[in-house]
Design a protein around this motif. Structure first.
Motif, PDB file in Angstrom:
ATOM      1  N   THR A 212       0.854  -1.187   0.000  1.00  0.00           N
ATOM      2  CA  THR A 212       0.000   0.000   0.000  1.00  0.00           C
ATOM      3  C   THR A 212       0.887   1.233   0.000  1.00  0.00           C
ATOM      4  O   THR A 212       1.869   1.307   0.739  1.00  0.00           O
ATOM      5  N   SER A 213       0.536   2.203  -0.822  1.00  0.00           N
ATOM      6  CA  SER A 213       1.389   3.382  -0.956  1.00  0.00           C
ATOM      7  C   SER A 213       1.405   4.212   0.320  1.00  0.00           C
ATOM      8  O   SER A 213       0.458   4.198   1.122  1.00  0.00           O
ATOM      9  N   PHE A 214       2.483   4.950   0.482  1.00  0.00           N
ATOM     10  CA  PHE A 214       2.623   5.843   1.631  1.00  0.00           C
ATOM     11  C   PHE A 214       1.522   6.899   1.608  1.00  0.00           C
ATOM     12  O   PHE A 214       0.946   7.244   2.654  1.00  0.00           O
ATOM     13  N   ALA A 215       1.201   7.421   0.427  1.00  0.00           N
ATOM     14  CA  ALA A 215       0.143   8.428   0.315  1.00  0.00           C
ATOM     15  C   ALA A 215      -1.201   7.868   0.767  1.00  0.00           C
ATOM     16  O   ALA A 215      -2.000   8.578   1.413  1.00  0.00           O
ATOM     17  N   GLU A 216      -1.467   6.602   0.449  1.00  0.00           N
ATOM     18  CA  GLU A 216      -2.725   5.991   0.877  1.00  0.00           C
ATOM     19  C   GLU A 216      -2.769   5.840   2.399  1.00  0.00           C
ATOM     20  O   GLU A 216      -3.831   6.028   3.020  1.00  0.00           O
ATOM     21  N   GLU A 217      -1.644   5.530   3.019  1.00  0.00           N
ATOM     22  CA  GLU A 217      -1.604   5.477   4.482  1.00  0.00           C
ATOM     23  C   GLU A 217      -1.948   6.849   5.075  1.00  0.00           C
ATOM     24  O   GLU A 217      -2.669   6.937   6.071  1.00  0.00           O
ATOM     25  N   ILE A 218      -1.435   7.906   4.464  1.00  0.00           N
ATOM     26  CA  ILE A 218      -1.726   9.254   4.950  1.00  0.00           C
ATOM     27  C   ILE A 218      -3.212   9.569   4.785  1.00  0.00           C
ATOM     28  O   ILE A 218      -3.847  10.150   5.673  1.00  0.00           O
ATOM     29  N   ARG A 219      -3.797   9.182   3.652  1.00  0.00           N
ATOM     30  CA  ARG A 219      -5.231   9.395   3.440  1.00  0.00           C
ATOM     31  C   ARG A 219      -6.059   8.689   4.510  1.00  0.00           C
ATOM     32  O   ARG A 219      -7.015   9.253   5.051  1.00  0.00           O
ATOM     33  N   ARG A 220      -5.709   7.453   4.802  1.00  0.00           N
ATOM     34  CA  ARG A 220      -6.456   6.685   5.805  1.00  0.00           C
ATOM     35  C   ARG A 220      -6.306   7.300   7.192  1.00  0.00           C
ATOM     36  O   ARG A 220      -7.278   7.363   7.957  1.00  0.00           O
ATOM     37  N   ALA A 221      -5.100   7.738   7.523  1.00  0.00           N
ATOM     38  CA  ALA A 221      -4.886   8.370   8.834  1.00  0.00           C
ATOM     39  C   ALA A 221      -5.643   9.688   8.929  1.00  0.00           C
ATOM     40  O   ALA A 221      -6.218  10.011   9.978  1.00  0.00           O
ATOM     41  N   ALA A 222      -5.667  10.449   7.840  1.00  0.00           N
ATOM     42  CA  ALA A 222      -6.392  11.722   7.828  1.00  0.00           C
ATOM     43  C   ALA A 222      -7.885  11.496   8.035  1.00  0.00           C
ATOM     44  O   ALA A 222      -8.551  12.230   8.796  1.00  0.00           O
ATOM     45  N   ALA A 223      -8.439  10.475   7.390  1.00  0.00           N
ATOM     46  CA  ALA A 223      -9.859  10.162   7.558  1.00  0.00           C
ATOM     47  C   ALA A 223     -10.156   9.740   8.990  1.00  0.00           C
ATOM     48  O   ALA A 223     -11.226  10.055   9.532  1.00  0.00           O
ATOM     49  N   LEU A 224      -9.214   9.070   9.615  1.00  0.00           N
ATOM     50  CA  LEU A 224      -9.418   8.568  10.979  1.00  0.00           C
ATOM     51  C   LEU A 224      -9.449   9.689  12.007  1.00  0.00           C
ATOM     52  O   LEU A 224     -10.196   9.621  12.987  1.00  0.00           O
ATOM     53  N   CYS A 225      -8.646  10.745  11.778  1.00  0.00           N
ATOM     54  CA  CYS A 225      -8.549  11.808  12.787  1.00  0.00           C
ATOM     55  C   CYS A 225      -9.156  13.133  12.327  1.00  0.00           C
ATOM     56  O   CYS A 225      -9.094  14.118  13.060  1.00  0.00           O
ATOM     57  N   GLY A 226      -9.722  13.165  11.129  1.00  0.00           N
ATOM     58  CA  GLY A 226     -10.358  14.390  10.650  1.00  0.00           C
ATOM     59  C   GLY A 226      -9.398  15.445  10.134  1.00  0.00           C
ATOM     60  O   GLY A 226      -9.740  16.633  10.100  1.00  0.00           O
ATOM     61  N   ALA A 227      -8.210  15.033   9.710  1.00  0.00           N
ATOM     62  CA  ALA A 227      -7.241  15.996   9.182  1.00  0.00           C
ATOM     63  C   ALA A 227      -7.610  16.406   7.761  1.00  0.00           C
ATOM     64  O   ALA A 227      -8.245  15.650   7.021  1.00  0.00           O
ATOM     65  N   ARG A 228      -7.201  17.626   7.378  1.00  0.00           N
ATOM     66  CA  ARG A 228      -7.368  18.078   6.001  1.00  0.00           C
ATOM     67  C   ARG A 228      -5.998  18.141   5.336  1.00  0.00           C
ATOM     68  O   ARG A 228      -5.142  18.919   5.731  1.00  0.00           O
ATOM     69  N   ILE A 229      -5.805  17.276   4.358  1.00  0.00           N
ATOM     70  CA  ILE A 229      -4.528  17.192   3.640  1.00  0.00           C
ATOM     71  C   ILE A 229      -4.867  17.200   2.151  1.00  0.00           C
ATOM     72  O   ILE A 229      -5.248  16.175   1.588  1.00  0.00           O
ATOM     73  N   PRO A 230      -4.744  18.333   1.493  1.00  0.00           N
ATOM     74  CA  PRO A 230      -5.201  18.450   0.106  1.00  0.00           C
ATOM     75  C   PRO A 230      -4.506  17.509  -0.880  1.00  0.00           C
ATOM     76  O   PRO A 230      -5.135  17.022  -1.815  1.00  0.00           O
ATOM     77  N   ASP A 231      -3.221  17.250  -0.698  1.00  0.00           N
ATOM     78  CA  ASP A 231      -2.480  16.465  -1.691  1.00  0.00           C
ATOM     79  C   ASP A 231      -1.540  15.478  -1.007  1.00  0.00           C
ATOM     80  O   ASP A 231      -0.322  15.694  -0.950  1.00  0.00           O
ATOM     81  N   PRO A 232      -2.065  14.350  -0.515  1.00  0.00           N
ATOM     82  CA  PRO A 232      -1.201  13.354   0.144  1.00  0.00           C
ATOM     83  C   PRO A 232      -0.080  12.831  -0.754  1.00  0.00           C
ATOM     84  O   PRO A 232       0.995  12.486  -0.267  1.00  0.00           O
ATOM     85  N   ASP A 233      -0.306  12.779  -2.066  1.00  0.00           N
ATOM     86  CA  ASP A 233       0.725  12.262  -2.972  1.00  0.00           C
ATOM     87  C   ASP A 233       1.976  13.131  -2.984  1.00  0.00           C
ATOM     88  O   ASP A 233       3.074  12.645  -3.276  1.00  0.00           O
ATOM     89  N   ALA A 234       1.810  14.418  -2.665  1.00  0.00           N
ATOM     90  CA  ALA A 234       2.956  15.327  -2.688  1.00  0.00           C
ATOM     91  C   ALA A 234       3.801  15.230  -1.426  1.00  0.00           C
ATOM     92  O   ALA A 234       4.878  15.831  -1.342  1.00  0.00           O
ATOM     93  N   VAL A 235       3.334  14.467  -0.448  1.00  0.00           N
ATOM     94  CA  VAL A 235       3.976  14.439   0.867  1.00  0.00           C
ATOM     95  C   VAL A 235       5.114  13.419   0.937  1.00  0.00           C
ATOM     96  O   VAL A 235       6.074  13.590   1.693  1.00  0.00           O
ATOM     97  N   THR A 236       5.031  12.360   0.135  1.00  0.00           N
ATOM     98  CA  THR A 236       5.937  11.225   0.298  1.00  0.00           C
ATOM     99  C   THR A 236       7.405  11.617   0.277  1.00  0.00           C
ATOM    100  O   THR A 236       8.167  11.309   1.210  1.00  0.00           O
ATOM    101  N   GLU A 237       7.838  12.277  -0.775  1.00  0.00           N
ATOM    102  CA  GLU A 237       9.264  12.628  -0.880  1.00  0.00           C
ATOM    103  C   GLU A 237       9.676  13.582   0.229  1.00  0.00           C
ATOM    104  O   GLU A 237      10.779  13.464   0.784  1.00  0.00           O
ATOM    105  N   LEU A 238       8.797  14.516   0.603  1.00  0.00           N
ATOM    106  CA  LEU A 238       9.116  15.466   1.674  1.00  0.00           C
ATOM    107  C   LEU A 238       9.353  14.745   2.993  1.00  0.00           C
ATOM    108  O   LEU A 238      10.269  15.086   3.747  1.00  0.00           O
ATOM    109  N   VAL A 239       8.530  13.744   3.282  1.00  0.00           N
ATOM    110  CA  VAL A 239       8.690  12.987   4.528  1.00  0.00           C
ATOM    111  C   VAL A 239       9.998  12.209   4.519  1.00  0.00           C
ATOM    112  O   VAL A 239      10.767  12.230   5.491  1.00  0.00           O
ATOM    113  N   PHE A 240      10.290  11.541   3.412  1.00  0.00           N
ATOM    114  CA  PHE A 240      11.500  10.709   3.383  1.00  0.00           C
ATOM    115  C   PHE A 240      12.781  11.527   3.253  1.00  0.00           C
ATOM    116  O   PHE A 240      13.876  10.988   3.436  1.00  0.00           O
ATOM    117  N   ASP A 241      12.636  12.807   2.971  1.00  0.00           N
ATOM    118  CA  ASP A 241      13.787  13.705   3.075  1.00  0.00           C
ATOM    119  C   ASP A 241      14.161  13.956   4.534  1.00  0.00           C
ATOM    120  O   ASP A 241      15.276  14.399   4.824  1.00  0.00           O
TER     121      ASP A 241
END
Length: 234
Positions: free
Chosen positions: A64-93
């Motif tokens: 499962t992609s890292f972005a999909e994990e972020i989407r699922r976590a956001a849905a669980l806690c009510g976070a607003r994250i417009p573009d989870p796909d853009a987050v992956t490289e930033l996190v692994f930096d």
């Protein structure tokens, strides 16, 4: 048997594995981005989602992609994250990648200098290709690889047959001419062997019981050049 291509694992084969990000690191990165609204509860939500997702992935040999994990976590806690796909490289930096083992790097460079072999990096990882390529460049071995196959990019992980099929496509030679090299018996030796590839297991403690006799065993990746020379002289 003829060897026209090498498929190489990364962690504990060519490199010492690096850490994976936890919810706190992901939260820190997310809060730097515009138009996000991420509560403190995201930390626990992400760590929970990551744990259960990886458990499910291991059962199905999927990734499962890292972005999909972020989407699922956001849905669980009510976070607003417009573009989870853009987050992956930033996190692994934010977290160190695996550290390439110098002896292994030197052996790979020697192999590429003397052998006419296709070489493909083939590993399970959350890190995107851009991050892994940067690690290879820093170690001076990026020039050794003709292609990269990562579980996070193709959605399946070793020992799923589709992973080895993708490696075969990347190598561009018949599977019987591909030698898979890695340190995990089931994923890097037995499964490639069953798929029809040659395989060499890195096993400092010696040959594991039950390993098919056709699978070679070496102590360290640095032994691979001599192993290939010996195999061809028989």
């Amino acid at each position: 048997m003829n060897v026209s291509a090498l498929a190489l694992d990364f962690g504990d084969t060519l490199a010492v594995p690096g850490p994976n990000p936890d919810g706190r690191i992901v939260l820190t990165v997310l809060r730097r981005l515009p138009d996000t609204d991420v509560p403190d509860t995201f930390v626990a939500a992400y760590d929970h989602v990551h744990r259960i997702t990886r458990e499910a992935d291991r059962v199905r040999d999927t990734h499962t992609s890292f972005a999909e994990e972020i989407r699922r976590a956001a849905a669980l806690c009510g976070a607003r994250i417009p573009d989870p796909d853009a987050v992956t490289e930033l996190v692994f930096d934010e977290v160190p990648d695996s550290r390439v083992i110098r002896r292994a790097a030197d052996a790979l460079l020697r192999l590429r200098a003397r052998e006419d072999l296709v070489c493909v990096l083939a590993c399970d990882t959350q890190r995107p290709e851009s991050v892994r390529r940067r690690t290879l460049v820093e170690a001076g071995i990026d020039v050794c690889f003709d292609a990269i196959v990562l579980s996070c990019a193709i959605g399946v992980r070793k020992p799923h047959p589709d992973f080895y099929a993708e490696v075969e496509r990347a190598c561009g030679v018949p599977r019987a001419e591909i030698m898979f090299v890695g340190n995990t018996p089931a994923k890097d030796a037995t499964a490639p062997h069953v798929y029809g590839m040659q395989a060499v297991l890195i096993a400092p403690a010696g040959r594991p019981s039950g390993l098919p006799a056709a699978i070679g065993v070496i102590d360290h990746f640095a032994d691979l050049p001599d192993y290939l020379t010996h195999m061809r002289s028989r």
